[in-house]
Design a protein around this motif. Structure first.
Motif, PDB file in Angstrom:
ATOM      1  N   THR A  33     -27.244   1.345  -3.567  1.00 38.03           N
ATOM      2  CA  THR A  33     -27.936   0.902  -4.771  1.00 38.03           C
ATOM      3  C   THR A  33     -29.441   0.911  -4.590  1.00 38.03           C
ATOM      4  OG1 THR A  33     -27.587  -1.366  -4.048  1.00 38.03           O
ATOM      5  CG2 THR A  33     -26.118  -0.540  -5.737  1.00 38.03           C
ATOM      6  N   THR A 204     -26.375 -19.105 -14.468  1.00 36.19           N
ATOM      7  CA  THR A 204     -25.835 -17.781 -14.785  1.00 36.19           C
ATOM      8  C   THR A 204     -26.260 -17.327 -16.172  1.00 36.19           C
ATOM      9  OG1 THR A 204     -23.900 -18.370 -13.498  1.00 36.19           O
ATOM     10  CG2 THR A 204     -23.718 -16.447 -14.897  1.00 36.19           C
ATOM     11  N   PHE A 208     -28.501 -14.314 -17.784  1.00 32.99           N
ATOM     12  CA  PHE A 208     -27.983 -13.316 -18.722  1.00 32.99           C
ATOM     13  C   PHE A 208     -28.838 -13.246 -19.990  1.00 32.99           C
ATOM     14  CE2 PHE A 208     -23.275 -13.118 -17.227  1.00 32.99           C
ATOM     15  CZ  PHE A 208     -23.711 -12.616 -16.028  1.00 32.99           C
ATOM     16  N   THR A 270     -39.716  -4.148 -14.195  1.00 36.22           N
ATOM     17  CA  THR A 270     -38.504  -4.674 -13.573  1.00 36.22           C
ATOM     18  C   THR A 270     -38.802  -5.792 -12.585  1.00 36.22           C
ATOM     19  OG1 THR A 270     -37.708  -2.410 -13.715  1.00 36.22           O
ATOM     20  CG2 THR A 270     -36.345  -3.949 -12.515  1.00 36.22           C
ATOM     21  N   LEU A 274     -36.749  -9.348 -11.752  1.00 32.28           N
ATOM     22  CA  LEU A 274     -36.002  -9.313 -10.489  1.00 32.28           C
ATOM     23  C   LEU A 274     -36.271 -10.570  -9.677  1.00 32.28           C
ATOM     24  CD1 LEU A 274     -36.167  -5.720  -8.992  1.00 32.28           C
ATOM     25  CD2 LEU A 274     -34.249  -6.907 -10.035  1.00 32.28           C
ATOM     26  N   GLN A 281     -30.544 -18.090  -7.561  1.00 30.92           N
ATOM     27  CA  GLN A 281     -29.410 -17.846  -6.682  1.00 30.92           C
ATOM     28  C   GLN A 281     -28.923 -19.109  -6.000  1.00 30.92           C
ATOM     29  OE1 GLN A 281     -30.260 -15.026  -3.683  1.00 30.92           O
ATOM     30  NE2 GLN A 281     -28.461 -13.818  -4.100  1.00 30.92           N
TER      31      GLN A 281
ATOM     32  N   GLN C 132     -26.614  -9.529  -2.222  1.00 31.49           N
ATOM     33  CA  GLN C 132     -26.442  -9.924  -3.606  1.00 31.49           C
ATOM     34  C   GLN C 132     -27.632  -9.509  -4.464  1.00 31.49           C
ATOM     35  OE1 GLN C 132     -24.902 -13.952  -3.088  1.00 31.49           O
ATOM     36  NE2 GLN C 132     -25.230 -14.182  -5.267  1.00 31.49           N
ATOM     37  N   VAL C 135     -27.789  -5.422  -4.866  1.00 30.17           N
ATOM     38  CA  VAL C 135     -26.804  -4.633  -5.613  1.00 30.17           C
ATOM     39  C   VAL C 135     -26.942  -4.787  -7.126  1.00 30.17           C
ATOM     40  CG1 VAL C 135     -25.057  -4.522  -3.815  1.00 30.17           C
ATOM     41  CG2 VAL C 135     -25.051  -6.444  -5.400  1.00 30.17           C
ATOM     42  N   TYR C 136     -27.569  -5.839  -7.576  1.00 33.56           N
ATOM     43  CA  TYR C 136     -27.605  -5.991  -9.015  1.00 33.56           C
ATOM     44  C   TYR C 136     -28.840  -5.347  -9.657  1.00 33.56           C
ATOM     45  CZ  TYR C 136     -31.170  -9.560  -9.672  1.00 33.56           C
ATOM     46  OH  TYR C 136     -32.348 -10.213  -9.772  1.00 33.56           O
ATOM     47  N   ILE C 137     -29.753  -4.869  -8.819  1.00 35.20           N
ATOM     48  CA  ILE C 137     -30.984  -4.268  -9.352  1.00 35.20           C
ATOM     49  C   ILE C 137     -30.740  -3.077 -10.293  1.00 35.20           C
ATOM     50  CG2 ILE C 137     -33.185  -3.207  -8.755  1.00 35.20           C
ATOM     51  CD1 ILE C 137     -33.170  -4.767  -6.197  1.00 35.20           C
ATOM     52  N   PRO C 138     -29.780  -2.195  -9.982  1.00 35.38           N
ATOM     53  CA  PRO C 138     -29.652  -1.015 -10.856  1.00 35.38           C
ATOM     54  C   PRO C 138     -29.425  -1.366 -12.325  1.00 35.38           C
ATOM     55  CG  PRO C 138     -28.353  -0.704  -8.882  1.00 35.38           C
ATOM     56  CD  PRO C 138     -28.851  -2.115  -8.835  1.00 35.38           C
ATOM     57  N   HIS C 139     -28.928  -2.561 -12.582  1.00 40.09           N
ATOM     58  CA  HIS C 139     -28.723  -2.982 -13.967  1.00 40.09           C
ATOM     59  C   HIS C 139     -29.996  -2.837 -14.790  1.00 40.09           C
ATOM     60  CE1 HIS C 139     -27.292  -5.403 -17.337  1.00 40.09           C
ATOM     61  NE2 HIS C 139     -28.414  -6.091 -17.266  1.00 40.09           N
ATOM     62  N   PHE C 140     -31.140  -2.949 -14.124  1.00 37.02           N
ATOM     63  CA  PHE C 140     -32.403  -2.968 -14.848  1.00 37.02           C
ATOM     64  C   PHE C 140     -32.965  -1.586 -15.128  1.00 37.02           C
ATOM     65  CE2 PHE C 140     -32.004  -7.129 -13.076  1.00 37.02           C
ATOM     66  CZ  PHE C 140     -32.374  -7.921 -14.140  1.00 37.02           C
ATOM     67  N   TRP C 198     -24.267  -6.259 -11.076  1.00 34.78           N
ATOM     68  CA  TRP C 198     -24.535  -7.177 -12.172  1.00 34.78           C
ATOM     69  C   TRP C 198     -23.270  -7.937 -12.555  1.00 34.78           C
ATOM     70  CZ3 TRP C 198     -28.473  -9.474 -14.167  1.00 34.78           C
ATOM     71  CH2 TRP C 198     -28.418  -9.998 -15.462  1.00 34.78           C
ATOM     72  N   ILE C 201     -22.056 -11.287 -10.805  1.00 36.76           N
ATOM     73  CA  ILE C 201     -22.695 -12.586 -11.012  1.00 36.76           C
ATOM     74  C   ILE C 201     -21.733 -13.595 -11.623  1.00 36.76           C
ATOM     75  CG2 ILE C 201     -24.514 -13.779 -12.292  1.00 36.76           C
ATOM     76  CD1 ILE C 201     -26.235 -11.316 -11.927  1.00 36.76           C
ATOM     77  N   ILE C 202     -21.026 -13.149 -12.645  1.00 43.92           N
ATOM     78  CA  ILE C 202     -20.150 -14.080 -13.353  1.00 43.92           C
ATOM     79  C   ILE C 202     -19.036 -14.577 -12.424  1.00 43.92           C
ATOM     80  CG2 ILE C 202     -18.575 -12.344 -14.332  1.00 43.92           C
ATOM     81  CD1 ILE C 202     -19.896 -14.848 -16.603  1.00 43.92           C
TER      82      ILE C 202
END
Lengths: 295, 519, 323
Positions: A33, A204, A208, A270, A274, A281, C132, C135-140, C198, C201-202
């Motif tokens: 990623t 959370t 979102f 971004t 971020l 967290q 954690q 891995v969620y960065i690409p969402h942006f 992303w 997270i839930i």
């Protein structure tokens, strides 16, 4: 939680192999990623001809900052950034609050009419009036050119609402009952007992909703005519998609042949959001919820 | 439990009804124009929006005698914003319409949303159409609902790696056969001299819209071979580009090149935003596109090789076919129109007032303002060219930004690619100056052999309704044929499928309209 | 405080009514007034911003022209539905949409659950947190960027990964981005890359709710990691998984059109065209608001059937469902 406490224990061989494999896979995933992103970051500091001539790189041969200079040459970008941060913060707070207050009564199975409301909510997951009627409602409410137009039309995401509701259903009833016996009404129970117990949920869904507002370009585009009120994403989209029109026949193709600028804009738009995540967290990891119930 | 949902429902409905009543009372129709000294406008924007109190806007306001309230809309999302604007009874006084052949505009115009200016423009010295072909192309079924925003009527060119031509001792191509030979030599004779066979000739990208006559390289080659540009009247019948022997010939020619490896292998997928890359990297050597691409290529080559870049780019115009006959691919000559709302501008007097303001904006002075800026402030004139000055001054930067990415979009007589009464920007180097001159020469020369599309002014209801199904049929089939996925027979079968899926009606409708207009 | 005026505590504790209990509306409104009050802003929101604009759905039965508006546009009855269902593209669009949806259920839906569980098992907190947040960065990143990265990595001549695979496998070079049969795998991979992190997270939030003492208790009982996972972790996130599954089913026929649109070309259109991309194209070429709304209605009906069907099924299987 489980991880911490079992470290001291004597772990079996199988368990160790599992851990090794698990770490390897997750690190691999993180790399997959992050590599393309590093390319975007590197590309934002590279010359156009380098982006054109090297297929993939993580460090530019020639380090330039012209794209960032362009972005910060006017105050447009900074102004939009500040606007966006404020709208996102206020908006996410409003949206989370509205969602939680609506979700709480819906989590009460004994509430008459609850099923009907839930059905009506679910209905909106699959049917929507569309862009133009929503625009007309926003206009008739006098919200055009107001920042509320970026917040209120998206105030409750039915998808999130239902998830929050089902989180609430998992909360232990005992504490609430106890509070009620102590003389709290439902509103008091909600604010004094339920909200403090729901930090992971609040974290959370703050994330979102905040990301939702942050990434939204359609609302500002449609509802905000005054360009000085634009949010970041409008400008980002403006600078990153101008190229897509380039090749069209009647093209005005002298505009922005610049890949590096795209990358830089993405980086700048971004990063702030971020940074929000690591901050939240800690609320995910604490296990606040049940831990406090136990006492 | 059994009764309450229904009652609750009734409650919700009552609430909704109240809200509906409350929500809808606000939008009680507009009352025309309150203030004639202000003009509201909606204009596409590239880049960041100008400050309303910026120097350019001030100057434009002074020139037109109107206070301007401009809604700048990002170009990429202009059509969505256009549609909500049309739906909202908040149509600005003056509005740029990019798609003046689309149903939302056509039906709105026919219903009286915008003034029909067909017989009015002649009275204004600067709004009088300067080019009859562009005026015709920009009309909607014979009516001009706006002032067309000028673009070059002819802008196709072949761009080649000059250093490769020189190294192999080749001339600039004049015919399609020449082009084939150059592409072959670029592929096989190691034009970059690295001892490896790692180059090819022609670079073709994936076209964003699957419409066969969308001025892509295929369209250009079809026309060069003598096929119609879109449609043509032949023997009293309207014929589409692809239903001609010339089209098949052009495709065989292209397929030969592709089969021999003279074209990039990813021609079906290469993003148009990356079109320049292989050229600059020295992988491919030929681009068929608009001539202004030369400007981009020079910039990129310069960044890579500041000393030798001038010798790396050559350009020729449209090519003739092997028998020496030349057919050139023209463009529409305009990009959208500037239309005037009837909602706000109610009377002929008000209209005249607005047109006068627009006329001043289209004058020599106005053209220079929106194309070049303010003389002595951000540019000076040298040898007839505009030369940028004080470029490091932040205020001047703002002027340049406002001109290049915003106000130039208001230009009707001179704008992107057409200097008109304004000054050409002086290119940075001698090579680029030469290229600019060449561009102008080739434009004038090729215009004489331009093959115009007679159907451009007309709208076919069937094509409007079924375009999504019809458009991709032939353009996909062609690419599949070129990629070797289907045979020529299958390509012809797809053309037949186009006719059967509604193409027959399209041709009939357009043919009738063209015949009627052509008398 | 208001609470002082509340009825005696014992009565205030809402009793769960059994089936058949009769509660008059007036009594309910009074007894649960605080809950209804809390419901009110949300109801107002749904009424104003969700239900009020729904009159816009009527344009599915019109030839809607923005300028003419809802009252001025011509009524055409079911013409758009006829176009949709009898059009030459319907079968292909439905097939492609369903296959893609199926692939998403099989691959994209479980992926975040698996990764969340893997992260949950990770014993080093620093590593866990860093992974954690990576891995969620690409969402942006926008699909435009994802698409251009895909072309960069997979294009036939210079794609880094394409060449790398070719180095391993040999044979003739495969043009992944241009072949109809590779379209779906690429879309699935893009989605996995962009959304998996992303999506975790839930589930991580749900896992955060697990009481550490429960692991402790399980260990006391001699449960190994596997059994702890099976008996503590999994039950803890099962309700979330069920809810997510039911909610996702409602949007089954939705595709992320921008993603598909960017990856579509002449050679792969046969597998790439789905309702959403087709409708987008209809919109471009014919301003097809009415047609798009008709398709939206069709998808909505299908989504409603699925979502209520899945909910019913979940309840039959002993899960809580949506309500």
């Amino acid at each position: 939680m489980s991880a911490k406490k079992s470290v001291g224990q004597h772990a079996s061989v199988g368990s160790r192999v599992f851990d090794a494999l698990n770490i390897a896979l997750l690190v691999g995933l993180a790399l997959v990623t992050v590599l393309p992103l590093l390319y975007v970051l590197a590309g934002s500091f590279a010359t156009e001809s380098e982006i054109a001539s090297r297929p993939f790189f993580l460090w530019p041969e020639k380090f330039v900052t012209s794209t960032y200079e362009y972005i910060f040459a006017t105050d447009t970008f900074v102004r939009a950034l500040i606007t966006t941060i404020v709208v996102t913060a206020v908006g996410a707070a409003v949206q989370v609050m509205l969602t939680l207050t609506m979700a709480y009564p819906l989590a009460k199975r004994y509430l008459p009419g609850r099923t009907l409301v839930l059905n009506l909510v679910i209905f909106t997951l699959v049917f929507s009036g569309g862009m133009i009627p929503t625009y007309l409602v926003v206009r008739d409410l006098g919200l055009l050119n107001s920042y509320w137009a970026l917040i209120l039309p998206l105030a409750i995401n039915p998808f999130y609402l239902i998830i929050v509701k089902s989180f609430f259903q998992e909360l232990p009833q005992a504490l609430e009952e106890a509070a009620r016996i102590d003389g709290c009404n439902e509103m008091g129970v909600f604010f004094k007992i339920v909200l403090p117990l729901s930090k992971p949920i609040i974290a959370t869904f703050s994330l979102f909703y905040a990301v939702g507002i942050w990434n939204d370009y359609m609302s500002p585009l449609l509802y905000i005519d005054d360009n000085s009120k634009w949010t970041l994403q409008v400008i980002v989209r403006q600078l990153t998609s101008a190229n897509a029109e380039n090749a069209l026949a009647s093209l005005d193709s002298v505009f922005f042949p610049v890949e590096g600028l795209k990358f830089a804009v993405v980086v700048i738009a971004t990063l702030p959001i971020l940074l929000f995540y690591p901050f939240l967290q800690k609320h995910f990891a604490k296990g606040v919820l049940i831990g406090s119930v136990k006492e | 439990m059994s009764t309450s949902p229904r009652r609750l429902m009734a409650g919700v409905l009552a609430l909704t009804a109240t809200l509906v009543a409350a929500a809808c009372s606000g939008g009680a129709g507009s009352e025309g124009k309150a203030d004639s000294s202000t003009l509201t406008m909606m204009v596409p924007l590239f880049g960041t929006a100008p400050n309303p109190s910026g120097e350019i806007q001030q100057a434009v306001e002074k020139l037109t005698g109107k206070k301007l309230q401009i809604t700048w809309v990002p170009n990429a999302d202009y059509s969505d914003k256009t549609n909500v604007t049309l739906a909202s009874d908040k149509i600005p006084d003056v509005m740029v319409l990019q798609d003046n052949k689309g149903p939302s505009f056509v039906k709105a115009a026919e219903a009286g949303a915008f003034w029909d200016l067909t017989d009015k423009l002649g009275k204004y010295p600067n709004l009088k159409p300067r080019n009859e072909q562009a005026r015709l192309n920009s009309s909607t079924n014979g009516k001009n609902y706006g002032i067309y925003r000028v673009r070059p009527l002819l802008r196709s060119a072949v761009l080649l790696r000059k250093d490769w031509l020189d190294k192999l001792g080749l001339e600039l191509p004049k015919t399609t056969d020449d082009l084939y030979n150059v592409a072959k030599a670029f592929t096989e004779k190691d034009p970059d001299g690295n001892g490896k066979k790692d180059t090819y000739g022609l670079i073709i990208p994936k076209w964003p819209t699957p419409i066969f006559n969308s001025s892509n390289p295929f369209n250009a080659i079809d026309v060069w071979f003598g096929a119609p540009n879109g449609y043509a009247m032949r023997d009293g019948k309207l014929v589409p580009e692809f239903d001609t022997p010339e089209f098949m010939e052009a495709n065989r020619y292209l397929k030969k090149m592709i089969d021999e490896g003279l074209v990039n292998r990813d021609f079906a997928t290469l993003d148009t935003a990356k079109w320049n890359d292989p050229f600059v990297q020295g992988k491919g050597g030929i681009i068929i596109d608009v001539n202004v691409r030369a400007t981009q290529l020079y910039e990129l080559l310069k960044e890579q090789d500041p000393d030798g870049y001038a010798k790396k780019l050559a350009m020729s115009g449209n090519l003739s076919r092997p028998d020496g006959k030349k057919f050139s691919l023209p463009f529409t000559g305009y990009n959208g129109i500037v239309a005037i709302s009837k909602q706000n501008i109610r009377t002929e007097e008000q209209l005249d007032d607005v047109l006068k303001a627009l006329d001043r904006l289209a004058s020599k002075e106005g053209a220079r303002l929106v194309n070049n800026g303010i003389e002595g402030r951000n540019y000076k004139v040298e040898d007839g060219y505009a030369v940028r000055i004080n470029e490091n001054d932040p205020a001047v930067k703002a002027i340049n930004n406002d001109v290049d990415y915003a106000f130039i979009q208001l230009g009707t007589t001179s704008s992107v690619g057409v200097a008109g009464d304004a000054y050409e920007r002086r290119p940075a180097s001698e090579a680029e100056q030469e290229n600019l001159k060449l561009r102008k020469e080739l434009e004038a020369l090729d215009l004489q052999t331009a093959v115009h599309d007679p159907t451009l002014p007309y709208v076919s209801p069937t094509l409007t309704a079924k375009g999504a199904t019809l458009h991709p049929i032939v353009s996909d089939a062609r690419v599949k044929y070129l990629a070797g996925e289907i045979t020529e027979e299958q390509l012809k079968a797809e053309i037949k499928r186009w006719y059967d899926s509604g193409g027959t009606q399209v041709v009939a409708e357009l043919g009738a309209l063209v015949a009627k207009a052509g008398n | 405080m208001a609470t002082d005026l509340a009825p005696p505590p014992v009565q205030a504790v809402p009793r769960k009514p059994r089936r058949g209990d009769k509660v008059s509306t007036g009594t309910a409104l009074l007894r649960y007034r605080w809950l209804y009050l809390m419901l009110l802003p949300g109801l107002a929101y749904f009424a104003i911003f969700k239900y009020l604009p729904m009159y816009g759905l009527t344009i599915a039965f019109q030839d809607f022209v923005p300028f003419l508006g809802y009252s001025g546009s011509e009524w055409v009855g079911l013409a758009h539905f006829e176009d949709l269902f009898t059009g030459p593209d319907f079968g292909r669009l439905l097939g492609n949409t369903l296959i893609l949806a199926l692939l998403m259920i099989v691959f994209a839906f479980p992926a975040p659950i698996i990764v969340a569980l893997m992260l949950n098992e990770l014993r080093f907190n620093v590593l866990k947190r860093s992974i954690q947040s990576l891995v969620y960065i690409p969402h942006f990143l926008s699909w435009t960027i994802v698409a251009s990265l895909t072309y960069l990595l997979f294009s036939v001549d210079f794609g880094v990964i394409a060449n790398w695979i070719h180095g391993f496998v040999g044979g003739t070079k495969v043009d992944y981005v241009a072949q109809a049969e590779w379209f779906r795998p690429i879309i699935v991979m893009q989605t996995l890359w962009k959304s998996t992190g992303w999506g975790t997270i839930i589930y991580l939030a749900a896992l955060a709710g697990v009481n550490p003492d429960m692991y402790e208790a399980a260990r006391m009982d001699g449960a190994g990691r596997w059994r702890q996972f099976w008996h503590v972790t999994l039950p803890a996130i099962r309700p979330t998984i069920v809810v997510m599954a039911i909610l996702t089913s409602g949007n089954l026929l939705d595709a992320s059109f921008e993603q598909l649109w960017l990856m579509t070309n002449s050679l792969n259109r046969s597998t790439a065209d789905v309702f959403d991309t087709f409708v987008y194209y209809v919109g471009i070429t014919q301003g097809g608001y009415s047609y798009a709304t008709a398709v939206g209605l069709f998808k909505g009906v299908a989504g409603a059937v699925l979502i209520f069907g899945c909910n019913w099924l979940a309840k039959r299987l002993g899960q809580r469902g949506l309500f």
